[in-house]
Structure formats: structure tokens, C-alpha cells
Design an enzyme around this catalytic site. Structure first.
Site, short mmCIF file in Angstrom:
data_model
loop_
_atom_site.label_atom_id
_atom_site.label_comp_id
_atom_site.label_asym_id
_atom_site.label_seq_id
_atom_site.Cartn_x
_atom_site.Cartn_y
_atom_site.Cartn_z
CD1 TRP A 68 -3.30 4.59 4.97
CD2 TRP A 68 -3.94 3.82 6.97
NE1 TRP A 68 -2.86 5.48 5.92
CE2 TRP A 68 -3.24 5.03 7.16
CE3 TRP A 68 -4.42 3.16 8.10
CZ2 TRP A 68 -3.04 5.60 8.42
CZ3 TRP A 68 -4.22 3.72 9.35
CH2 TRP A 68 -3.53 4.93 9.50
NE ARG B 69 -4.97 13.80 9.26
CZ ARG B 69 -6.14 13.79 9.88
NH1 ARG B 69 -6.21 14.02 11.17
NH2 ARG B 69 -7.25 13.57 9.22
CG ASP B 70 -1.33 15.83 7.08
OD1 ASP B 70 -0.78 14.89 7.69
OD2 ASP B 70 -2.48 15.74 6.60
CD1 TRP C 218 -1.08 2.38 2.23
CD2 TRP C 218 -2.82 1.76 0.97
NE1 TRP C 218 -1.96 3.43 2.20
CE2 TRP C 218 -3.05 3.07 1.44
CE3 TRP C 218 -3.80 1.17 0.14
CZ2 TRP C 218 -4.19 3.80 1.12
CZ3 TRP C 218 -4.94 1.89 -0.16
CH2 TRP C 218 -5.13 3.19 0.33
CG MET C 219 2.35 5.23 -2.20
SD MET C 219 3.43 5.40 -3.65
CE MET C 219 2.30 5.09 -4.98
CG ASN C 220 -1.58 6.81 2.37
OD1 ASN C 220 -0.94 5.89 2.83
ND2 ASN C 220 -2.01 7.80 3.12
CG ASP C 221 -1.21 11.17 2.28
OD1 ASP C 221 -2.09 10.45 1.80
OD2 ASP C 221 -1.35 11.78 3.35
CD GLN D 246 1.89 8.88 5.43
OE1 GLN D 246 1.00 8.57 6.21
NE2 GLN D 246 3.10 9.23 5.83
N1 DQQ Z 1 -2.94 10.51 5.18
C1 DQQ Z 1 -3.85 11.60 5.33
C2 DQQ Z 1 -3.06 12.57 6.12
C3 DQQ Z 1 -2.34 11.71 7.09
C4 DQQ Z 1 -1.98 10.54 6.25
C5 DQQ Z 1 -4.31 12.13 4.00
C6 DQQ Z 1 -2.02 9.23 6.97
O1 DQQ Z 1 -3.86 13.54 6.76
O2 DQQ Z 1 -1.22 12.34 7.65
O3 DQQ Z 1 -4.52 11.12 3.07
O4 DQQ Z 1 -1.64 8.17 6.12
#
Ligand code: DQQ
Length: 608
Positions: free
Chosen positions: A163, A223-224, A136-139, A155
Site C-alpha cells: 500500500w 472518509r469514503d 498493489w490494489m485495495n478498495d 485503489q
Molecule cells: N482504504 C480504506 C479507506 C480509504 C482507503 C479502506 C485508502 O477508508 O479511503 O480499506 O486506501
């Protein structure tokens, strides 16, 4: 030059905050997992330098106002919950700890782990988009240009195709297209990472040292962190997404040393009803030139505009707005309040989220990365052993013609993958026409097409006076001027096809409206797939004479750039028959009036 890694934790957590320079830094070096270079050793030897591997200081984070917006309470709760669960105590490495296994089991992980061979679904894997080998990959996280290499973090779940157990994956490249995958950069090896190492950003300090900011304990509406920008008072500032009630907002923290932080009294910006702002991005764009600008270029407001982007947790779309940053008031004001964050413009009207830009000093440009999730089911992701791709990096500039939107375009390095080319010119598409483009079949294509804007003013037929909505009928609609455009990834008998098209209608107010859609409703015979028809309307005056599309097709993704980048639409598609040489390209016109195709260029694309 060692990068400084900073995790964001709140006041109540800071008593336990690590001073990681010695302790964690040593752990990383001992285990040697931050950078491991299986091949091309010489090219990437730079990153074997222990200096680069060591971690930095933990932040002393003063969350004075967080209590006021109830975030501290939420964080406190999540902290207690985490710590009260036996087996969730963090340990040093994600690769071999009880913690990672415990955490993974929470998400009912499948047994796809490193070393196992990938299952089938080979036709769905992209060939020149950024993808880790599996899982899995995200941000996108912390993209930067550092010591001659582009670094891309993301991520990543190292254990499964869903996830969870979130770490920072890490890859490097010299051209943003060919990537070399490195070992995990950041793993949840500290108690405040118990929910994973969440999203963040990189800032290159004037002495060349990178600072990486990320979010520790998750599940709070806070966050972020963004890339930091330096103002004339000598202080660095960052924005962080948050929420108060249903109001989405961006907090600002300032610092002189990245260790001691003060929350600014005023928010950078807030919009009622938009909910949690994730992955906020904030950067200047030039009013005069086409070069990108360093994030700290906040002075001289007569020469720059600012872009504020928030990823809305509520609908998973990335909204941006263009406006002015006041260095006196420390706040941002949108030029057009009706198109403020969450109300108007999106980077992309398809599958595109949690994006992040960075300034590339090597080519003086600003580059946008965005995450394109899958449209198939979680079970499919588990079967294929991977989930998500990143869209092709895009350059971003202010549209000087309108002054009110950005223009996005694939980075020029993508052109290096262009191979055999088919060119067609001046083809009249009668109403109902469907024309296969010979010699252009394939699942890896770069397509540019231009249509003449039809002579809508002098038409002697009853005109439609309606708003076109992409999702109402998709490409199967029959209008006067459209739908017309391209079918890609089309099977021999068209039982599978992905349509990207224009549709022109006359609004009740007498103005012509251009709608552009990407229709994935017939893209696959497979079941359990999201079949939403994506799209938007754009302002194109009939006097502009042409309508253009660029499509980047890569097996399971179709990225569309409309009218030189005014709008973008990303679709994820899963053809079962229309694969490889059985995937065809057609021109079509489903309207009653003829449409003149001016130029069509189609390149076969190599693997990256
Ligand atoms: N993904 C969210 C962010 C968080 C991260 C957005 C967690 O807010 O930091 O897709 O994987």
C-alpha cells in the site's frame, strides 16, 4: 459528457481548493493519461473523448460539525505535517514526479516498476478474477455503468506491491468478467491529495453525467463518500464514514449542485463501540421483487428496505444490516437491533473488505464488489510483484424467505467461462469417507454441490450438544453430522488441501445449528501464511431438506456461497503442490453418521 471529479476536503482546506475544471482538466488532457487504449481501440474509443477526460469542480465543503467531533483538529494536524515535509509538495502526474518517488520511499518500496518482468509465483495469480497486471490494489471505487460500459476503479499503487502512493486504477468491461485495463484515472496531483487519492463512489445524474466523489487528505476519521441519492425535496445526499470516540457513524451531507454542501444535523446512523466506519454503503432493496433498485429509490418505504454497510477499520470486516430509512427524520433504523451494523451480519466471513455496490441499469440489478487481500506475507507480495484481487462481482437481493438477510450470487456472466463438466449424483458418504472426484482436477473450477439434510430427528446415537467453532480443529474435527463437504486444491497425498464443509450440532437449547467453514489451515506447505479457519453459523431448519455449496476456485482464491447465497466465505490459499492438474477435488465426511450427496457439478473454468 465529462465526468465531474470531486475531492472531499474540509473547510479549512477549501481556501486552497482547486477549481479544477480548467487547470487540472487541461493538465490531464495535455498529458493524455486518463484514458490510454493500447489495443481494442475501436471498442473503447468512446473513452478517448476529451470530454470524458476533463475534470470537474472542487467541492466547497462545509464541515460545520466536524469541529464538534474533533475531526477538523486531526485534519489540521495531518495537513501541517504534510506541508512541513520538504519534497512532499504535489505535482501534476504520478508517473514522473519527485513527489511520487518521495512518497514511495516512505513505504520502502521494492523495485518492481512498470516494464519489469514479473517474478515467479505464477500459480498464485488468478485467471478470471479482477487483478491489475502488477502491484498493489485495495478498495473497489466508483463502479458504474456508463455509456454502455462497466467502469471499475480501484485503489492502486502504481509503483509497488504494498500500500502507498494511492491512485485510482481504471478498467472497463462489457460483461464484468473480461476487463480492459486503462491508464490511471485519478492521481495525487494536488496538494490535498498528498496522502493519495482515497476511496470514493460514482453517481450518475439524471442527465447521464457521472459525478465521482473521493477523499483527499487521509489519516482522519472522515472518509469514503457514498453514491448520492436524490430525495423528494430535490436535494442529493451522501453518507460519509466517521468516528466519534469509539462510536462508528455515518454523516450525511446534502446538496443541490454537488458544489455547495450542508451537513445534516442528524447522523444517518451510529453504533457505539464499532470504531471508524470505512467505505459506508447505503442502498435500497426491493421487498417485492428480485430486481435491484437505483440508489435514489428511497421513497415508498412499503416497497423497499434499506441496507447499511460499514467496513470496520478495527477488525477489517464488512458488516451490513437491513432496516428502514425515514425520509422524514433522515435517519436509518435497523429492523433487528441485535444485528445492527458491526453486531451481526457480514457480507462474507472470510477475506473480504471495503466493498461497494452499484446499480446496473442495463440488467436492473445491484452488484457488489469486494476486495480480497492476500493471506501471505508482505515479503511474498513484493516477490510476486502484486497483491490483492477483487472477488467475482455478486448480485445482491433481499432474501424474501427470511426478510432479514441478503442473498449473494456470482453474476450470471461468470457462467460464460464454464467449460468441461463432471456430474455425480446420489453418493452416500459413510462416516469417515473420502472420495476423489475423477475428471475434475484443476485450479480453475466452478463447483455446485447439494447434500440431503440428514435425518437428525430420528437418530439413535448420543448427540453432541455444543456450539461448533470453525477455528477449533477445522475440518479435522470428528463429529456426528460432519464435518462433511469438499476438499479442493488437494494434493495427491492430501498434504495440501482446502476444506469447505458443514457441521451440524444440537444447541443446548434443543435447536439444530448449521455451521459452515472454509479451512485454509492445511492449504499450503509454504511458510508465513495466515491459516485462520473462517466460518459462521446459519439458520437452516432441518425441514429445508438440503444443504448446498457453490465454490469458485481460481488458483489462490476460493469463494464459497452457502445455501444459495445466505452466507459467503472467501479464502486466499497458496498451494505449492496442488496446482493445475495436480489440484484435486474430493468429497469427504468426517462425521460418524452417513451423509447423502445429492448432486455434484464441477465445471473447468476458462481464463477471462
Ligand atoms: N482504504 C480504506 C479507506 C480509504 C482507503 C479502506 C485508502 O477508508 O479511503 O480499506 O486506501
Amino acid at each position: 459528457m465529462a465526468p465531474v471529479i470531486i475531492s472531499f476536503v474540509s473547510d479549512m482546506e477549501r481556501q486552497n481548493c482547486r477549481v479544477a475544471e480548467n487547470e487540472a482538466g487541461k493538465v490531464l488532457e495535455d498529458e493524455g493519461y486518463y484514458v490510454q487504449i493500447p489495443d481494442k481501440k475501436a471498442d473503447y474509443a468512446e473513452f478517448e473523448n476529451p470530454e470524458f477526460r476533463s475534470l470537474g469542480n472542487c467541492i466547497r465543503f462545509r464541515s460545520i460539525f466536524l469541529t464538534a467531533i474533533c475531526i477538523a483538529l486531526i485534519m489540521c494536524l495531518s495537513l501541517l505535517i504534510c506541508l512541513s515535509q520538504p519534497g512532499l509538495a504535489p505535482s501534476k502526474s504520478v508517473k514522473d514526479t519527485a513527489w511520487s518517488k518521495q512518497s514511495a520511499s516512505k513505504f520502502l518500496m521494492p523495485s518492481i516498476i512498470k516494464g519489469e518482468s514479473l517474478p515467479s509465483f505464477a500459480d498464485e495469480r488468478t485467471s478470471f478474477h479482477f487483478q491489475p497486471e502488477r502491484n498493489w490494489m485495495n478498495d473497489p471505487n466508483g463502479p458504474m455503468f456508463y455509456k454502455g460500459y462497466y467502469h471499475f476503479f480501484y485503489q492502486y499503487n502504481p509503483d509497488a506491491a504494498v500500500w502507498g502512493n494511492i491512485t485510482w486504477g481504471h478498467s472497463v468491461s462489457t460483461d464484468l468478467i473480461h476487463w480492459h485495463h486503462l491508464e490511471l484515472a485519478l492521481v495525487p496531483d494536488q496538494w490535498y491529495d498528498v496522502e493519495g487519492v482515497w476511496s470514493g463512489s460514482a453517481t450518475i445524474l439524471p442527465d447521464g453525467k457521472p459525478v465521482i466523489l473521493y477523499t483527499g487528505i487521509g489519516h482522519t476519521d472522515f472518509r469514503d463518500p457514498t453514491t448520492a441519492w436524490l430525495e423528494s425535496d430535490g436535494l442529493w445526499r451522501i453518507a460519509i464514514g466517521a468516528k466519534e470516540g469509539t462510536t462508528g457513524l455515518a454523516l450525511v451531507y446534502k446538496t443541490s449542485d454537488f458544489l455547495n454542501w450542508t451537513l445534516q444535523r442528524s447522523f444517518l446512523h451510529q453504533i457505539a463501540g464499532t470504531g471508524m466506519w470505512e467505505c459506508v454503503d447505503f442502498y435500497p432493496v426491493s421487498l417485492t421483487g428480485t430486481n435491484g433498485l437505483d440508489t435514489s429509490k428511497v421513497q415508498g418505504n412499503q416497497l423497499v428496505k434499506h441496507v447499511l454497510k460499514a467496513s470496520l477499520g478495527s477488525n477489517k470486516h464488512d458488516y451490513y444490516t437491513i432496516g428502514t430509512y425515514s425520509t422524514d427524520l433522515k435517519t436509518f433504523v435497523a429492523d433487528d437491533p441485535t444485528r445492527d451494523v458491526g453486531l451481526g451480519l457480514r457480507y462474507d466471513y472470510g477475506k473480504f473488505y471495503a466493498s461497494k455496490t452499484f446499480y446496473d441499469p442495463a440488467q436492473e440489478r445491484r452488484i457488489l464488489w469486494g476486495w480480497a487481500n492476500e493471506s501471505d506475507s508482505q515479503l511474498d507480495d513484493i516477490k510476486k510483484g502484486w497483491a490483492s484481487v477483487q472477488t467475482i462481482p455478486r448480485t445482491l437481493v433481499l432474501d424474501h424467505h427470511t426478510g432479514s438477510n441478503l442473498l449473494q450470487w456470482p453474476i450470471s456472466e461468470l457462467d460464460s467461462l464454464r467449460g468441461d463438466k463432471v456430474v455425480k449424483q446420489d453418493i452416500l458418504l459413510d462416516g469417515g469417507a473420502m472420495l476423489k472426484v475423477d475428471g475434475a482436477s484443476g485450479a480453475q473450477l466452478d463447483i455446485e454441490v447439494t447434500f440431503k439434510y440428514p435425518d437428525v430427528q430420528t437418530l439413535d446415537v448420543p448427540l453432541e450438544q455444543k456450539e461448533c467453532v470453525c477455528s477449533q480443529g477445522g475440518a479435522a474435527q470428528r463429529g456426528v453430522f460432519g464435518p462433511f463437504g469438499l476438499l479442493v486444491l488437494a494434493a495427491d497425498d492430501l498434504v495440501e488441501q482446502t476444506a469447505v464443509y458443514f457441521y451440524l450440532t444440537l444447541r443446548p437449547n434443543g435447536k439444530w445449528m448449521t455451521t459452515v467453514c472454509s479451512d485454509q489451515s492445511r492449504s499450503s506447505l509454504a511458510k508465513g501464511i495466515d491459516r485462520t479457519v473462517y466460518g459462521t453459523s446459519i439458520n437452516i431448519a432441518p425441514t429445508e431438506n438440503f444443504l448446498s455449496l457453490r465454490l469458485i476456485v481460481d488458483h489462490s482464491i476460493v469463494e464459497t456461497f452457502v445455501q444459495q447465497g445466505i452466507a459467503c466465505i472467501t479464502s486466499r490459499v497458496y498451494p505449492t503442490l496442488a496446482v493445475e492438474r495436480d489440484a484435486h477435488v474430493l468429497l469427504f465426511n468426517n462425521g460418524s453418521e452417513s451423509i447423502a450427496m445429492h448432486t455434484l457439478e464441477i465445471w473447468q473454468m476458462s481464463n477471462a
